[in-house]
Design an enzyme around this catalytic site. Structure first.
Site, PDB file in Angstrom:
ATOM      1  N   THR A 132      26.887  23.765  28.421  1.00  0.00           N
ATOM      2  CA  THR A 132      28.035  24.642  29.000  1.00  0.00           C
ATOM      3  C   THR A 132      27.234  25.991  29.749  1.00  0.00           C
ATOM      4  O   THR A 132      26.354  26.502  29.211  1.00  0.00           O
ATOM      5  CB  THR A 132      29.001  25.024  28.320  1.00  0.00           C
ATOM      6  OG1 THR A 132      29.879  26.005  28.887  1.00  0.00           O
ATOM      7  CG2 THR A 132      28.599  25.746  27.063  1.00  0.00           C
ATOM      8  N   ASP A 133      27.760  26.378  31.121  1.00  0.00           N
ATOM      9  CA  ASP A 133      27.312  27.711  31.398  1.00  0.00           C
ATOM     10  C   ASP A 133      27.877  28.876  30.537  1.00  0.00           C
ATOM     11  O   ASP A 133      27.153  30.075  30.385  1.00  0.00           O
ATOM     12  CB  ASP A 133      27.802  27.808  32.899  1.00  0.00           C
ATOM     13  CG  ASP A 133      29.454  28.126  32.972  1.00  0.00           C
ATOM     14  OD1 ASP A 133      30.008  27.819  31.809  1.00  0.00           O
ATOM     15  OD2 ASP A 133      29.888  27.990  34.089  1.00  0.00           O
ATOM     16  N   GLU A 134      28.657  28.658  29.588  1.00  0.00           N
ATOM     17  CA  GLU A 134      28.924  30.012  28.770  1.00  0.00           C
ATOM     18  C   GLU A 134      27.984  30.471  27.620  1.00  0.00           C
ATOM     19  O   GLU A 134      27.998  31.450  27.191  1.00  0.00           O
ATOM     20  CB  GLU A 134      30.151  29.462  27.805  1.00  0.00           C
ATOM     21  CG  GLU A 134      31.289  29.004  28.832  1.00  0.00           C
ATOM     22  CD  GLU A 134      32.887  29.031  28.097  1.00  0.00           C
ATOM     23  OE1 GLU A 134      32.855  29.598  27.025  1.00  0.00           O
ATOM     24  OE2 GLU A 134      33.847  28.685  28.666  1.00  0.00           O
ATOM     25  N   TYR A 157      32.821  29.404  20.453  1.00  0.00           N
ATOM     26  CA  TYR A 157      32.433  28.167  21.027  1.00  0.00           C
ATOM     27  C   TYR A 157      31.193  28.270  21.989  1.00  0.00           C
ATOM     28  O   TYR A 157      30.366  27.464  21.387  1.00  0.00           O
ATOM     29  CB  TYR A 157      33.534  27.756  22.080  1.00  0.00           C
ATOM     30  CG  TYR A 157      33.214  26.898  23.162  1.00  0.00           C
ATOM     31  CD1 TYR A 157      33.035  25.401  22.710  1.00  0.00           C
ATOM     32  CD2 TYR A 157      32.800  27.203  24.590  1.00  0.00           C
ATOM     33  CE1 TYR A 157      32.274  24.663  23.852  1.00  0.00           C
ATOM     34  CE2 TYR A 157      32.473  26.379  25.412  1.00  0.00           C
ATOM     35  CZ  TYR A 157      32.155  25.093  25.129  1.00  0.00           C
ATOM     36  OH  TYR A 157      31.780  24.060  25.956  1.00  0.00           O
ATOM     37  N   LYS A 161      27.643  26.110  21.089  1.00  0.00           N
ATOM     38  CA  LYS A 161      26.865  25.459  21.874  1.00  0.00           C
ATOM     39  C   LYS A 161      25.386  25.967  22.298  1.00  0.00           C
ATOM     40  O   LYS A 161      24.491  25.077  22.471  1.00  0.00           O
ATOM     41  CB  LYS A 161      27.577  25.256  23.211  1.00  0.00           C
ATOM     42  CG  LYS A 161      28.855  24.599  23.438  1.00  0.00           C
ATOM     43  CD  LYS A 161      28.935  23.180  23.014  1.00  0.00           C
ATOM     44  CE  LYS A 161      28.136  22.512  24.317  1.00  0.00           C
ATOM     45  NZ  LYS A 161      28.346  21.025  23.810  1.00  0.00           N
TER      46      LYS A 161
HETATM   47  P1  NAD Z   1      37.048  17.424  25.237  1.00  0.00           P
HETATM   48  O1  NAD Z   1      37.585  18.282  23.926  1.00  0.00           O
HETATM   49  O2  NAD Z   1      37.963  16.791  26.391  1.00  0.00           O
HETATM   50  O3  NAD Z   1      36.620  15.968  24.510  1.00  0.00           O
HETATM   51  C1  NAD Z   1      35.758  16.079  23.343  1.00  0.00           C
HETATM   52  C2  NAD Z   1      35.470  14.984  22.705  1.00  0.00           C
HETATM   53  O4  NAD Z   1      34.701  14.957  21.690  1.00  0.00           O
HETATM   54  C3  NAD Z   1      36.835  14.092  22.245  1.00  0.00           C
HETATM   55  O5  NAD Z   1      37.033  12.762  22.813  1.00  0.00           O
HETATM   56  C4  NAD Z   1      36.784  14.246  20.909  1.00  0.00           C
HETATM   57  O6  NAD Z   1      37.321  13.289  19.925  1.00  0.00           O
HETATM   58  C5  NAD Z   1      35.261  14.152  20.417  1.00  0.00           C
HETATM   59  N1  NAD Z   1      34.923  14.663  19.250  1.00  0.00           N
HETATM   60  C6  NAD Z   1      35.229  16.021  18.769  1.00  0.00           C
HETATM   61  N2  NAD Z   1      34.651  16.216  17.474  1.00  0.00           N
HETATM   62  C7  NAD Z   1      34.106  15.053  17.326  1.00  0.00           C
HETATM   63  C8  NAD Z   1      33.075  14.573  16.109  1.00  0.00           C
HETATM   64  N3  NAD Z   1      33.014  15.408  15.115  1.00  0.00           N
HETATM   65  N4  NAD Z   1      32.605  13.499  15.999  1.00  0.00           N
HETATM   66  C9  NAD Z   1      32.699  12.554  17.245  1.00  0.00           C
HETATM   67  N5  NAD Z   1      33.416  13.182  18.140  1.00  0.00           N
HETATM   68  C10 NAD Z   1      34.123  13.981  18.290  1.00  0.00           C
HETATM   69  O7  NAD Z   1      35.838  18.072  25.943  1.00  0.00           O
HETATM   70  P2  NAD Z   1      35.154  18.007  27.264  1.00  0.00           P
HETATM   71  O8  NAD Z   1      35.905  18.869  28.144  1.00  0.00           O
HETATM   72  O9  NAD Z   1      35.359  16.746  27.803  1.00  0.00           O
HETATM   73  O10 NAD Z   1      33.797  18.522  27.143  1.00  0.00           O
HETATM   74  C11 NAD Z   1      32.684  17.431  26.894  1.00  0.00           C
HETATM   75  C12 NAD Z   1      31.357  18.193  26.624  1.00  0.00           C
HETATM   76  O11 NAD Z   1      31.087  18.820  27.808  1.00  0.00           O
HETATM   77  C13 NAD Z   1      31.421  19.116  25.662  1.00  0.00           C
HETATM   78  O12 NAD Z   1      30.313  19.174  25.013  1.00  0.00           O
HETATM   79  C14 NAD Z   1      31.480  20.480  26.184  1.00  0.00           C
HETATM   80  O13 NAD Z   1      30.910  21.597  25.514  1.00  0.00           O
HETATM   81  C15 NAD Z   1      30.805  20.226  27.711  1.00  0.00           C
HETATM   82  N6  NAD Z   1      31.353  20.918  28.766  1.00  0.00           N
HETATM   83  C16 NAD Z   1      32.586  21.085  29.133  1.00  0.00           C
HETATM   84  C17 NAD Z   1      33.085  21.581  30.367  1.00  0.00           C
HETATM   85  C18 NAD Z   1      34.450  21.697  30.841  1.00  0.00           C
HETATM   86  O14 NAD Z   1      34.793  22.459  31.776  1.00  0.00           O
HETATM   87  N7  NAD Z   1      35.353  21.027  30.121  1.00  0.00           N
HETATM   88  C19 NAD Z   1      32.092  22.438  31.122  1.00  0.00           C
HETATM   89  C20 NAD Z   1      30.649  22.323  30.743  1.00  0.00           C
HETATM   90  C21 NAD Z   1      30.532  21.544  29.440  1.00  0.00           C
HETATM   91  O1  DAU Z   2      32.434  26.937  31.707  1.00  0.00           O
HETATM   92  C1  DAU Z   2      32.354  26.095  31.195  1.00  0.00           C
HETATM   93  C2  DAU Z   2      33.549  26.003  30.032  1.00  0.00           C
HETATM   94  O2  DAU Z   2      34.625  25.889  30.789  1.00  0.00           O
HETATM   95  C3  DAU Z   2      33.438  24.726  29.190  1.00  0.00           C
HETATM   96  O3  DAU Z   2      32.350  24.674  28.494  1.00  0.00           O
HETATM   97  C4  DAU Z   2      34.611  24.737  28.047  1.00  0.00           C
HETATM   98  O4  DAU Z   2      34.571  23.437  27.350  1.00  0.00           O
HETATM   99  C5  DAU Z   2      35.914  24.748  29.066  1.00  0.00           C
HETATM  100  O5  DAU Z   2      37.095  24.908  28.155  1.00  0.00           O
HETATM  101  C6  DAU Z   2      36.174  25.929  30.047  1.00  0.00           C
HETATM  102  O6  DAU Z   2      36.028  27.208  29.347  1.00  0.00           O
HETATM  103  P1  DAU Z   2      37.133  28.244  29.954  1.00  0.00           P
HETATM  104  O7  DAU Z   2      37.597  29.157  28.761  1.00  0.00           O
HETATM  105  O8  DAU Z   2      36.594  28.878  31.247  1.00  0.00           O
HETATM  106  O9  DAU Z   2      38.544  27.322  30.307  1.00  0.00           O
HETATM  107  P2  DAU Z   2      39.918  27.586  30.141  1.00  0.00           P
HETATM  108  O10 DAU Z   2      40.780  26.383  31.097  1.00  0.00           O
HETATM  109  O11 DAU Z   2      40.267  27.643  28.834  1.00  0.00           O
HETATM  110  O12 DAU Z   2      40.214  28.989  30.971  1.00  0.00           O
HETATM  111  C7  DAU Z   2      39.912  29.116  32.495  1.00  0.00           C
HETATM  112  C8  DAU Z   2      40.274  30.444  32.689  1.00  0.00           C
HETATM  113  O13 DAU Z   2      41.668  30.808  32.484  1.00  0.00           O
HETATM  114  C9  DAU Z   2      39.619  31.639  31.687  1.00  0.00           C
HETATM  115  O14 DAU Z   2      39.508  32.705  32.173  1.00  0.00           O
HETATM  116  C10 DAU Z   2      40.944  31.761  30.640  1.00  0.00           C
HETATM  117  C11 DAU Z   2      42.187  31.582  31.674  1.00  0.00           C
HETATM  118  N1  DAU Z   2      43.446  31.257  31.054  1.00  0.00           N
HETATM  119  C12 DAU Z   2      43.215  29.782  30.334  1.00  0.00           C
HETATM  120  C13 DAU Z   2      44.383  29.436  29.772  1.00  0.00           C
HETATM  121  C14 DAU Z   2      44.285  28.292  28.771  1.00  0.00           C
HETATM  122  C15 DAU Z   2      44.515  31.561  31.227  1.00  0.00           C
HETATM  123  O15 DAU Z   2      44.825  32.693  32.044  1.00  0.00           O
HETATM  124  N2  DAU Z   2      45.684  31.148  30.720  1.00  0.00           N
HETATM  125  C16 DAU Z   2      45.761  29.965  30.006  1.00  0.00           C
HETATM  126  O16 DAU Z   2      46.790  29.601  29.542  1.00  0.00           O
END
Ligand code: NAD
Ligand code: DAU
Length: 351
Positions: A132-134, A157, A161
């Site tokens: 992730t970019d975080e 988190y 990562k």
């Molecule tokens: P998600 O939470 O939707 O899915 C995570 C999946 O991992 C689920 O299917 C869950 O069952 C599985 N999982 C969790 N713990 C596990 C374990 N111990 N063993 C096996 N499986 C397990 O997540 P996502 O949003 O699809 O993110 C997927 C990946 O991409 C993550 O590594 C996250 O850090 C990365 N990522 C997400 C975003 C985003 O915006 N969602 C952005 C950048 C990177």
């Molecule tokens: O940048 C990549 C990341 O983006 C991924 O690595 C993470 O897995 C993914 O969850 C996401 O993280 P964020 O914290 O940016 O996403 P989230 O959707 O939780 O929140 C987006 C923005 O909105 C953040 O500034 C927090 C704000 N927010 C979020 C929620 C859930 C609100 O204001 N209200 C809310 O209820």
């Protein structure tokens, strides 16, 4: 079968789009989806491809090192695309331990199994870690994260990562395991669990519930359609250089409050409500502790070296996403029952 590939976390949001893409585009590969099926994992996401001959599902907890070793000896993988993770920042604040177990220990277990399975012939193998970019921390008003930006994670988190990224690079440096890492910005699209901002807002607007906006809503995120992330993963897995890192982003920065206002107007139109109705649901709540101000990705390396570019305009991607949630009520109902109901009450009752 030309290759056997393990995709971890394939039942989750991004993972399910990656699994579908690989199963459809590469009939000559065997795609093994290894997932624990936590609250975020949902096999319904893959019902359209579950009976394909080049697809297998294996229920596995990557924290269980014996189970990971057994899986590797069963399949003799050529590649790993590692997405399994605890992914929600707010959950990492209320309960960090699970993030350490899955994101750090789980990654090490996979690296150890890849190391012993590939020690005789590492050529042609690939351990691709999805990050992730975080990990880069928080930006001020100016600048972009590049692949050279120093790590500065701020939440449990992002720290978990970042730790897993360091371990992946260390296994490459010390043991010669072929690895690639990509760091992506915020994804949106179908199948995202409705604890994240966009699906949470859509669902709440639809149900006339308050839309919780953290702080003043001034935090900025760089949004990318999930299928564009899947296309980047496909490209990097096949064409990326071993040992390299690639940033993936949408070049699409939005202040949270502006994004929510846009969603309100789309939903007013689609639900045939008078203009301005949904905006009234906006509710400012206590800010997320340590809330990162701004993320924005420079993805020029991926664009110039590998020729990637994102496809849908944000307005098009957002419309598609809203349509998907409005026409998949049953999916929403099912994922919102059980564990998530309790978590939701705990998260928002005091805010
Ligand atoms: P998600 O939470 O939707 O899915 C995570 C999946 O991992 C689920 O299917 C869950 O069952 C599985 N999982 C969790 N713990 C596990 C374990 N111990 N063993 C096996 N499986 C397990 O997540 P996502 O949003 O699809 O993110 C997927 C990946 O991409 C993550 O590594 C996250 O850090 C990365 N990522 C997400 C975003 C985003 O915006 N969602 C952005 C950048 C990177
Ligand atoms: O940048 C990549 C990341 O983006 C991924 O690595 C993470 O897995 C993914 O969850 C996401 O993280 P964020 O914290 O940016 O996403 P989230 O959707 O939780 O929140 C987006 C923005 O909105 C953040 O500034 C927090 C704000 N927010 C979020 C929620 C859930 C609100 O204001 N209200 C809310 O209820």
């Amino acid at each position: 079968m030309k290759k056997t590939i393990l995709i971890t976390g394939g039942a989750g949001f991004i993972g399910s789009h990656v699994v579908r893409r690989f199963v459809n585009h590469y009939p000559e590969y065997l795609i093994v989806n290894g997932d624990k099926l936590t609250y975020a994992g949902n096999l319904e996401n893959l019902s359209d491809i579950e009976s394909r001959s080049n697809y297998r599902f294996e229920k596995i907890d990557i924290v269980d090192k014996e189970a990971v070793a057994v899986l590797f000896s069963k399949y003799n993988f050529d590649g790993v695309i590692h997405l399994a993770a605890e992914s929600h920042v707010d959950r990492s604040i209320t309960g960090p331990d699970e993030f350490v177990f899955t994101n750090i220990i789980g990654t090490v277990n996979l690296l150890n199994s890849a190391r012993s399975s590939w020690k005789e012939s590492p050529e042609g193998k690939q351990f691709y870690h999805i990050s992730t970019d975080e990990v880069y921390g928080s930006l001020g008003k100016e600048g972009l994260f590049t692949e050279e930006t120093a790590y500065d994670p701020k939440s449990p988190y992002s720290a978990s990562k970042a730790s897993s990224d360091h371990l992946v690079r260390a296994y490459n440096h010390t043991f010669g395991i072929p690895v690639i890492i990509s760091n992506c910005s915020n994804n949106y699209g179908p199948n995202q669990f409705p604890e994240k901002l966009i699906p949470l807002a859509i669902n709440n607007i639809k149900n006339n519930k308050p839309i919780p906006v953290y702080g003043k809503g001034e935090n900025i995120r760089d949004w990318l359609y999930v299928e564009d992330h899947a296309s980047a993963i496909d490209l990097i897995f096949h064409k990326g250089k071993t040992g390299e890192t690639y940033n993936i982003g949408g070049n699409n920065e939005w202040k949270n409050i502006d994004l929510i206002l846009l969603l309100c107007s789309i939903l007013d139109r689609k639900l045939k409500r008078p203009v301005g109705t949904s905006e009234k649901l906006i509710t400012y709540v206590t800010d997320r502790p340590g809330h990162d101000l701004r993320y924005a990705i420079d993805s020029s390396k991926l664009q110039t070296e590998l020729g990637w570019s994102p496809i849908p305009e944000f307005a098009v991607g957002l419309e598609k996403t809203v349509d998907w949630y409005l026409s998949n009520e049953k999916w929403l109902e099912r994922v919102l029952s059980g564990d998530y109901g309790k978590y939701y009450d705990q998260m928002y009752s005091g805010r």
